[in-house]
Design a protein around this motif. Sequence first.
Motif, PDB file in Angstrom:
ATOM      1  N   GLN A   1       6.315  -1.432 -18.658  1.00 13.00           N
ATOM      2  CA  GLN A   1       6.336  -0.624 -17.434  1.00 13.00           C
ATOM      3  C   GLN A   1       6.401  -1.529 -16.199  1.00 13.00           C
ATOM      4  OE1 GLN A   1       7.157   2.409 -16.133  1.00 13.00           O
ATOM      5  NE2 GLN A   1       5.546   3.436 -17.322  1.00 13.00           N
ATOM      6  N   ALA A   2       5.605  -2.591 -16.211  1.00 13.34           N
ATOM      7  CA  ALA A   2       5.603  -3.531 -15.088  1.00 13.34           C
ATOM      8  C   ALA A   2       6.945  -4.224 -14.937  1.00 13.34           C
ATOM      9  CB  ALA A   2       4.498  -4.569 -15.288  1.00 13.34           C
ATOM     10  N   ALA A   3       7.506  -4.696 -16.057  1.00 11.86           N
ATOM     11  CA  ALA A   3       8.793  -5.400 -16.006  1.00 11.86           C
ATOM     12  C   ALA A   3       9.884  -4.493 -15.474  1.00 11.86           C
ATOM     13  CB  ALA A   3       9.142  -5.919 -17.400  1.00 11.86           C
ATOM     14  N   GLY A   4       9.858  -3.215 -15.883  1.00 12.85           N
ATOM     15  CA  GLY A   4      10.860  -2.276 -15.394  1.00 12.85           C
ATOM     16  C   GLY A   4      10.746  -2.053 -13.900  1.00 12.85           C
ATOM     17  N   PHE A   5       9.519  -1.939 -13.401  1.00 10.87           N
ATOM     18  CA  PHE A   5       9.331  -1.748 -11.961  1.00 10.87           C
ATOM     19  C   PHE A   5       9.809  -2.960 -11.178  1.00 10.87           C
ATOM     20  CE2 PHE A   5       6.788  -2.502  -8.156  1.00 10.87           C
ATOM     21  CZ  PHE A   5       7.020  -1.339  -7.446  1.00 10.87           C
ATOM     22  N   LEU A   6       9.439  -4.143 -11.638  1.00 16.06           N
ATOM     23  CA  LEU A   6       9.821  -5.365 -10.922  1.00 16.06           C
ATOM     24  C   LEU A   6      11.334  -5.559 -10.918  1.00 16.06           C
ATOM     25  CD1 LEU A   6       6.990  -7.676 -12.283  1.00 16.06           C
ATOM     26  CD2 LEU A   6       7.228  -6.860  -9.925  1.00 16.06           C
TER      27      LEU A   6
ATOM     28  N   PRO B   1      13.321  -5.536  -6.239  1.00 18.88           N
ATOM     29  CA  PRO B   1      13.310  -6.971  -5.905  1.00 18.88           C
ATOM     30  C   PRO B   1      12.500  -7.295  -4.664  1.00 18.88           C
ATOM     31  CG  PRO B   1      15.441  -5.966  -5.404  1.00 18.88           C
ATOM     32  CD  PRO B   1      14.670  -4.950  -6.175  1.00 18.88           C
ATOM     33  N   GLU B   2      12.136  -6.278  -3.877  1.00 18.68           N
ATOM     34  CA  GLU B   2      11.295  -6.534  -2.703  1.00 18.68           C
ATOM     35  C   GLU B   2       9.854  -6.831  -3.077  1.00 18.68           C
ATOM     36  OE1 GLU B   2      11.106  -1.964  -3.129  1.00 18.68           O
ATOM     37  OE2 GLU B   2      12.408  -3.639  -3.704  1.00 18.68           O
ATOM     38  N   PHE B   3       9.515  -6.628  -4.359  1.00 13.50           N
ATOM     39  CA  PHE B   3       8.172  -6.940  -4.860  1.00 13.50           C
ATOM     40  C   PHE B   3       8.227  -8.163  -5.768  1.00 13.50           C
ATOM     41  CE2 PHE B   3       7.424  -2.558  -3.624  1.00 13.50           C
ATOM     42  CZ  PHE B   3       6.104  -2.563  -3.195  1.00 13.50           C
ATOM     43  N   SER B   4       7.251  -9.039  -5.641  1.00 13.26           N
ATOM     44  CA  SER B   4       7.151 -10.205  -6.525  1.00 13.26           C
ATOM     45  C   SER B   4       5.763 -10.243  -7.151  1.00 13.26           C
ATOM     46  CB  SER B   4       7.407 -11.498  -5.748  1.00 13.26           C
ATOM     47  OG  SER B   4       6.490 -11.625  -4.667  1.00 13.26           O
ATOM     48  N   ILE B   5       5.704 -10.647  -8.408  1.00 10.91           N
ATOM     49  CA  ILE B   5       4.451 -10.622  -9.154  1.00 10.91           C
ATOM     50  C   ILE B   5       3.433 -11.594  -8.573  1.00 10.91           C
ATOM     51  CG2 ILE B   5       5.057 -12.411 -10.822  1.00 10.91           C
ATOM     52  CD1 ILE B   5       3.369  -9.089 -11.723  1.00 10.91           C
ATOM     53  N   VAL B   6       2.184 -11.167  -8.552  1.00 12.41           N
ATOM     54  CA  VAL B   6       1.068 -12.066  -8.271  1.00 12.41           C
ATOM     55  C   VAL B   6       0.564 -12.507  -9.642  1.00 12.41           C
ATOM     56  CG1 VAL B   6      -1.201 -12.334  -7.231  1.00 12.41           C
ATOM     57  CG2 VAL B   6       0.483 -10.777  -6.187  1.00 12.41           C
TER      58      VAL B   6
ATOM     59  N   PHE C   1      -2.733 -13.073 -20.739  1.00  9.63           N
ATOM     60  CA  PHE C   1      -1.778 -13.025 -19.647  1.00  9.63           C
ATOM     61  C   PHE C   1      -0.398 -12.783 -20.228  1.00  9.63           C
ATOM     62  CE2 PHE C   1      -5.161 -16.089 -18.438  1.00  9.63           C
ATOM     63  CZ  PHE C   1      -5.822 -15.248 -17.564  1.00  9.63           C
ATOM     64  N   SER C   2       0.199 -11.655 -19.896  1.00 13.89           N
ATOM     65  CA  SER C   2       1.448 -11.242 -20.518  1.00 13.89           C
ATOM     66  C   SER C   2       2.645 -11.864 -19.803  1.00 13.89           C
ATOM     67  CB  SER C   2       1.535  -9.714 -20.535  1.00 13.89           C
ATOM     68  OG  SER C   2       1.207  -9.181 -19.263  1.00 13.89           O
ATOM     69  N   PRO C   3       3.805 -11.875 -20.452  1.00  9.29           N
ATOM     70  CA  PRO C   3       4.969 -12.601 -19.920  1.00  9.29           C
ATOM     71  C   PRO C   3       5.399 -12.174 -18.517  1.00  9.29           C
ATOM     72  CG  PRO C   3       5.330 -12.041 -22.216  1.00  9.29           C
ATOM     73  CD  PRO C   3       4.067 -11.359 -21.805  1.00  9.29           C
ATOM     74  N   GLU C   4       5.256 -10.884 -18.199  1.00  8.63           N
ATOM     75  CA  GLU C   4       5.689 -10.426 -16.871  1.00  8.63           C
ATOM     76  C   GLU C   4       4.672 -10.768 -15.789  1.00  8.63           C
ATOM     77  OE1 GLU C   4       2.717  -7.730 -18.077  1.00  8.63           O
ATOM     78  OE2 GLU C   4       4.445  -8.476 -19.195  1.00  8.63           O
ATOM     79  N   GLY C   5       3.486 -11.298 -16.183  1.00  7.55           N
ATOM     80  CA  GLY C   5       2.494 -11.717 -15.208  1.00  7.55           C
ATOM     81  C   GLY C   5       1.271 -10.845 -15.119  1.00  7.55           C
ATOM     82  N   GLY C   6       1.126  -9.916 -16.063  1.00  7.41           N
ATOM     83  CA  GLY C   6      -0.025  -9.030 -16.040  1.00  7.41           C
ATOM     84  C   GLY C   6      -1.247  -9.636 -16.708  1.00  7.41           C
TER      85      GLY C   6
ATOM     86  N   ALA D   1       1.668  -6.823  -7.512  1.00  8.64           N
ATOM     87  CA  ALA D   1       2.944  -7.282  -6.950  1.00  8.64           C
ATOM     88  C   ALA D   1       2.891  -7.200  -5.442  1.00  8.64           C
ATOM     89  CB  ALA D   1       4.098  -6.458  -7.502  1.00  8.64           C
ATOM     90  N   ALA D   2       3.295  -8.278  -4.778  1.00  5.42           N
ATOM     91  CA  ALA D   2       3.283  -8.345  -3.323  1.00  5.42           C
ATOM     92  C   ALA D   2       4.637  -7.947  -2.767  1.00  5.42           C
ATOM     93  CB  ALA D   2       2.922  -9.749  -2.857  1.00  5.42           C
ATOM     94  N   ARG D   3       4.627  -7.160  -1.707  1.00  4.58           N
ATOM     95  CA  ARG D   3       5.877  -6.769  -1.046  1.00  4.58           C
ATOM     96  C   ARG D   3       6.270  -7.801  -0.015  1.00  4.58           C
ATOM     97  NH1 ARG D   3       7.477  -0.696   0.260  1.00  4.58           N
ATOM     98  NH2 ARG D   3       9.678  -1.085   0.668  1.00  4.58           N
ATOM     99  N   SER D   4       7.518  -8.182  -0.048  1.00  4.75           N
ATOM    100  CA  SER D   4       7.983  -9.229   0.882  1.00  4.75           C
ATOM    101  C   SER D   4       7.832  -8.729   2.311  1.00  4.75           C
ATOM    102  CB  SER D   4       9.433  -9.607   0.591  1.00  4.75           C
ATOM    103  OG  SER D   4      10.264  -8.477   0.667  1.00  4.75           O
ATOM    104  N   GLY D   5       7.503  -9.657   3.171  1.00  7.50           N
ATOM    105  CA  GLY D   5       7.255  -9.322   4.559  1.00  7.50           C
ATOM    106  C   GLY D   5       8.464  -9.443   5.437  1.00  7.50           C
TER     107      GLY D   5
END
Length: 431
Positions: free
Chosen positions: A371-376, A380-385, A404-409, A427-431
């Motif tokens: 689910q996380a990988a699909g959202f990311l 593209p305006e969001f990047s994983i923390v 810690f999973s491959p997508e960063g969770g 996931a942080a939204r680009s500023g």
Amino acid sequence: MRLPGRIAAAIAVLAEVEARRRPVAEALKAWGLANRFAGAGDRAAIGNLVYDALRRRSSHAWAMGGETPRGLVLSVVVREWGETPQALAGLFSGDAHAPAALTEEEVARLEAADPLAGAPEHVRADMPEWVAPALREAWGETWVAEAQALAGRPPLDLRVNTLKAGRDKVLKELRRFAPLEGPVAPDGIRIPAGTRDSRTPNVLVEEGYRKGWFEVQDQGSQAVAELAGARAGEQVLDLCAGAGGKALAMAAAMRNKGQIFAHDSDRVRLAPIYDRLRRAGVRNVQVRAPAPGALDDLVGRMDRVVIDAPCTGSGTWRRRPDAKWKLTAEQVAARVAEQKAILEDGARYVKPGGVLVYITCSVLPEENGLQAAGFLAAHPEFSIVPGHSLWHGRFSGSPARARFSPEGGVALTPHTTGTDGFYLFAAARSG
């Protein structure tokens, strides 16, 4: 009631659950109302027998050569409660409330040196066969051990409300229950799971609870609330607040400074939050009940949007083992679609430079990493923390080790962290 009567009652409750597809808690309550002579200790023991049987239904059924309520309960009493077939035979003899005498085949199976000889992995794991591939994908070679931990009894976990009390104060208040510091979250207290017919303390009647010193909340839930990272002064949207457990935890972390908007699409789920906020002394939570346009003024303004997504609840199967055997692939698919829609909606409220936090109490990859990988991929305006940075930043001193999973969770499980199963990605939204 003596043990034979309790065994007979547990068999009857399981038969009722099976015949009428009745929820376990409802069936146990109905039995208690129909048998008012049974005391609190009897009801606790019968409930333990029923839940222990359901947690390891597959392995007990394999050991007994069939999935019958009688076979499941007898297997629990011998293999988990430490009785012997010989002791049971003596107890059953002459007891009018006892089940029928043990058969020769039952005795042979109960005495088997290796009751799971030849059993496939999903039986040893006590998981539905169709779920096994997903768990193998999530956990790799250790998946059976992970699943077995998810079939054990859960502890009772509490979160100290630091707006009103410290952990030492609550530990002293509850000392007769032999509480321990929690293994992960810094404000957690744990009362370990008991054995056999032990009763879980009813801490809701304690003075400290009524004064708002603590809440009942699993260590995993506390940990992901901490990982959500809410800070004093922030504007936070708790989009799927439910009864408010994580909103309360975040309010304490924020020291009542800033603002949390607590919303849920279901008024019934949201209803308990009002009393809980008052009791906890929380002043920075504004409840937004479901209504057209209820959150329109928050679009693009939130420092942090927390989505405690509706899910299968597979991470809580220790507490609700009957749900494990009722889950279907169609239900998983429906939850996944619902989660995707909520993620899309939640992203709208995150301001540039803000953070979106997605949480489930599930162990299934479809609801978590996939689910996380699909959202990311779609945003593209969001990047994983990175999850490892979140974990080590908050829990560097904890003996527990998250996955810690491959997508960063970040994934928590009974086997690795001693908690219910939880998943989080930020996931942080680009500023």
